[in-house]
Design a protein around this motif. Structure first.
Motif, PDB file in Angstrom:
ATOM      1  N   LEU A   1     -11.181   3.669  -2.837  1.00  0.00           N
ATOM      2  CA  LEU A   1     -11.593   3.839  -1.440  1.00  0.00           C
ATOM      3  C   LEU A   1     -12.558   2.754  -0.979  1.00  0.00           C
ATOM      4  CD1 LEU A   1     -11.949   7.733  -1.283  1.00  0.00           C
ATOM      5  CD2 LEU A   1      -9.982   6.318  -0.621  1.00  0.00           C
ATOM      6  N   ASP A   2     -12.372   1.549  -1.539  1.00  0.00           N
ATOM      7  CA  ASP A   2     -13.193   0.415  -1.133  1.00  0.00           C
ATOM      8  C   ASP A   2     -12.312  -0.585  -0.383  1.00  0.00           C
ATOM      9  OD1 ASP A   2     -11.687  -0.646  -3.198  1.00  0.00           O
ATOM     10  OD2 ASP A   2     -13.392  -1.080  -4.500  1.00  0.00           O
ATOM     11  N   ASP A   3     -12.622  -1.867  -0.472  1.00  0.00           N
ATOM     12  CA  ASP A   3     -11.866  -2.876   0.256  1.00  0.00           C
ATOM     13  C   ASP A   3     -10.636  -3.376  -0.493  1.00  0.00           C
ATOM     14  OD1 ASP A   3     -13.455  -4.115  -1.693  1.00  0.00           O
ATOM     15  OD2 ASP A   3     -13.651  -5.957  -0.528  1.00  0.00           O
ATOM     16  N   GLU A   4     -10.370  -2.812  -1.679  1.00  0.00           N
ATOM     17  CA  GLU A   4      -9.225  -3.273  -2.471  1.00  0.00           C
ATOM     18  C   GLU A   4      -8.012  -2.367  -2.287  1.00  0.00           C
ATOM     19  OE1 GLU A   4      -7.951  -4.711  -6.926  1.00  0.00           O
ATOM     20  OE2 GLU A   4      -9.705  -3.422  -6.735  1.00  0.00           O
ATOM     21  N   ILE A   5      -6.892  -2.991  -1.956  1.00  0.00           N
ATOM     22  CA  ILE A   5      -5.617  -2.296  -1.924  1.00  0.00           C
ATOM     23  C   ILE A   5      -5.096  -2.360  -3.350  1.00  0.00           C
ATOM     24  CG2 ILE A   5      -3.281  -2.270  -0.969  1.00  0.00           C
ATOM     25  CD1 ILE A   5      -4.536  -3.794   1.497  1.00  0.00           C
ATOM     26  N   SER A   6      -5.142  -1.233  -4.047  1.00  0.00           N
ATOM     27  CA  SER A   6      -4.836  -1.226  -5.476  1.00  0.00           C
ATOM     28  C   SER A   6      -3.339  -1.109  -5.756  1.00  0.00           C
ATOM     29  CB  SER A   6      -5.570  -0.073  -6.171  1.00  0.00           C
ATOM     30  OG  SER A   6      -5.224   1.169  -5.579  1.00  0.00           O
ATOM     31  N   ASP A   7      -2.600  -0.547  -4.837  1.00  0.00           N
ATOM     32  CA  ASP A   7      -1.170  -0.319  -5.062  1.00  0.00           C
ATOM     33  C   ASP A   7      -0.393  -0.527  -3.776  1.00  0.00           C
ATOM     34  OD1 ASP A   7      -0.777   1.132  -7.876  1.00  0.00           O
ATOM     35  OD2 ASP A   7      -2.635   1.875  -6.981  1.00  0.00           O
ATOM     36  N   LEU A   8       0.768  -1.153  -3.904  1.00  0.00           N
ATOM     37  CA  LEU A   8       1.729  -1.238  -2.815  1.00  0.00           C
ATOM     38  C   LEU A   8       3.097  -1.393  -3.482  1.00  0.00           C
ATOM     39  CD1 LEU A   8       1.438  -2.265   0.631  1.00  0.00           C
ATOM     40  CD2 LEU A   8       3.250  -3.489  -0.510  1.00  0.00           C
TER      41      LEU A   8
ATOM     42  N   ALA B   1      -5.890  -0.943   8.053  1.00  0.00           N
ATOM     43  CA  ALA B   1      -6.590  -0.100   9.031  1.00  0.00           C
ATOM     44  C   ALA B   1      -7.589   0.811   8.325  1.00  0.00           C
ATOM     45  CB  ALA B   1      -5.586   0.719   9.843  1.00  0.00           C
ATOM     46  N   GLU B   2      -7.216   1.343   7.160  1.00  0.00           N
ATOM     47  CA  GLU B   2      -8.144   2.171   6.387  1.00  0.00           C
ATOM     48  C   GLU B   2      -9.351   1.357   5.914  1.00  0.00           C
ATOM     49  OE1 GLU B   2      -6.537   4.378   3.118  1.00  0.00           O
ATOM     50  OE2 GLU B   2      -4.920   5.234   4.325  1.00  0.00           O
ATOM     51  N   VAL B   3      -9.104   0.123   5.480  1.00  0.00           N
ATOM     52  CA  VAL B   3     -10.192  -0.744   5.011  1.00  0.00           C
ATOM     53  C   VAL B   3     -11.196  -0.965   6.143  1.00  0.00           C
ATOM     54  CG1 VAL B   3     -10.742  -3.111   4.265  1.00  0.00           C
ATOM     55  CG2 VAL B   3      -8.860  -1.866   3.172  1.00  0.00           C
ATOM     56  N   VAL B   4     -10.700  -1.297   7.313  1.00  0.00           N
ATOM     57  CA  VAL B   4     -11.573  -1.537   8.468  1.00  0.00           C
ATOM     58  C   VAL B   4     -12.291  -0.248   8.871  1.00  0.00           C
ATOM     59  CG1 VAL B   4     -11.610  -2.176  10.923  1.00  0.00           C
ATOM     60  CG2 VAL B   4     -10.261  -3.525   9.303  1.00  0.00           C
ATOM     61  N   ALA B   5     -11.586   0.873   8.903  1.00  0.00           N
ATOM     62  CA  ALA B   5     -12.204   2.155   9.271  1.00  0.00           C
ATOM     63  C   ALA B   5     -13.298   2.552   8.290  1.00  0.00           C
ATOM     64  CB  ALA B   5     -11.142   3.252   9.344  1.00  0.00           C
ATOM     65  N   ALA B   6     -13.190   2.092   7.043  1.00  0.00           N
ATOM     66  CA  ALA B   6     -14.210   2.390   6.031  1.00  0.00           C
ATOM     67  C   ALA B   6     -15.411   1.438   6.128  1.00  0.00           C
ATOM     68  CB  ALA B   6     -13.605   2.327   4.631  1.00  0.00           C
ATOM     69  N   GLY B   7     -15.367   0.491   7.075  1.00  0.00           N
ATOM     70  CA  GLY B   7     -16.505  -0.384   7.309  1.00  0.00           C
ATOM     71  C   GLY B   7     -16.450  -1.734   6.622  1.00  0.00           C
ATOM     72  N   PHE B   8     -15.321  -2.090   6.049  1.00  0.00           N
ATOM     73  CA  PHE B   8     -15.192  -3.389   5.391  1.00  0.00           C
ATOM     74  C   PHE B   8     -14.577  -4.394   6.349  1.00  0.00           C
ATOM     75  CE2 PHE B   8     -14.968  -0.160   2.058  1.00  0.00           C
ATOM     76  CZ  PHE B   8     -15.992  -0.584   1.230  1.00  0.00           C
TER      77      PHE B   8
ATOM     78  N   LEU C   1     -10.243  -9.340   7.955  1.00  0.00           N
ATOM     79  CA  LEU C   1      -9.656  -8.430   8.931  1.00  0.00           C
ATOM     80  C   LEU C   1     -10.471  -8.318  10.209  1.00  0.00           C
ATOM     81  CD1 LEU C   1      -8.671  -5.561   6.456  1.00  0.00           C
ATOM     82  CD2 LEU C   1      -7.177  -7.333   7.407  1.00  0.00           C
ATOM     83  N   VAL C   2     -11.777  -8.539  10.095  1.00  0.00           N
ATOM     84  CA  VAL C   2     -12.678  -8.450  11.242  1.00  0.00           C
ATOM     85  C   VAL C   2     -13.267  -9.835  11.460  1.00  0.00           C
ATOM     86  CG1 VAL C   2     -14.768  -7.376  12.160  1.00  0.00           C
ATOM     87  CG2 VAL C   2     -13.220  -6.038  10.732  1.00  0.00           C
TER      88      VAL C   2
END
Length: 170
Positions: free
Chosen positions: A73-80, A101-108, A157-158
């Motif tokens: 639940l951090d800035d890393e996409i661990s699986d795709l 979108a989840e990464v940005v919503a989590a503040g990263f 992303l931002v």
């Protein structure tokens, strides 16, 4: 039509199979598939059984076609993982956009991920979506019983805010 939604516990068996099929395609020529497939299956089963709440799935016309996760639940996409028969249909792009979108919503402000360096299809996919290679390393993988070249990729992303005074800077 592609729909992205949260995973459900009953999706887990199908997601394991998608993960194994996609993994086998991704490591072809890098790992001994007959020996390592069971390890991959076990890893997918353990991860998905314990973390399915952290997984997003993509359905194509109502059929599960891929999944993605941010394990920590951090800035890393661990699986795709996209089921090979469903690749090149926009499913990976839809899941990647959902993860970003989840990464940005989590503040990263940036997303990062990694894959093995010989996975040129995945590296090309991520570069097409604005990711740049951030690091390269070679490490021994006990699961594959060999040295594996890994590549880390990152995408901002931002946008950075301009420095200065007032609403438009100087």
């Amino acid at each position: 039509m592609i729909a992205v939604r949260n995973a459900r516990e009953e999706d887990v068996p199908a997601l394991v199979e998608i993960g194994v099929r996609a993994w086998e395609l991704a490591v072809f020529g890098v790992a001994d598939l007959q020996v390592r497939s069971d390890h991959a299956r076990n890893a997918f089963e353990q991860f998905l059984a314990g973390h399915w709440l952290r997984v997003s799935v993509a359905e194509c016309d109502g059929v599960l076609a891929g999944w993605a996760s941010r394990e920590a639940l951090d800035d890393e996409i661990s699986d795709l993982w996209i089921d090979p028969p469903h690749q090149r249909r926009g499913i990976g792009s839809a899941l990647l956009a959902a993860m970003e979108a989840e990464v940005v919503a989590a503040g990263f402000e940036a997303a990062r991920l990694q894959t093995h360096a010989r996975n040129i299809v995945a590296v090309g996919f991520f570069q097409k979506h604005g990711y740049a290679v951030n690091w390269l390393s070679v490490d021994y993988s006990p699961r594959l019983d060999r040295d594996v070249e890994s590549v880390g990729l990152r995408r901002q992303l931002v946008a950075d805010e301009p420095a200065g005074y007032g609403p438009d800077g100087f």
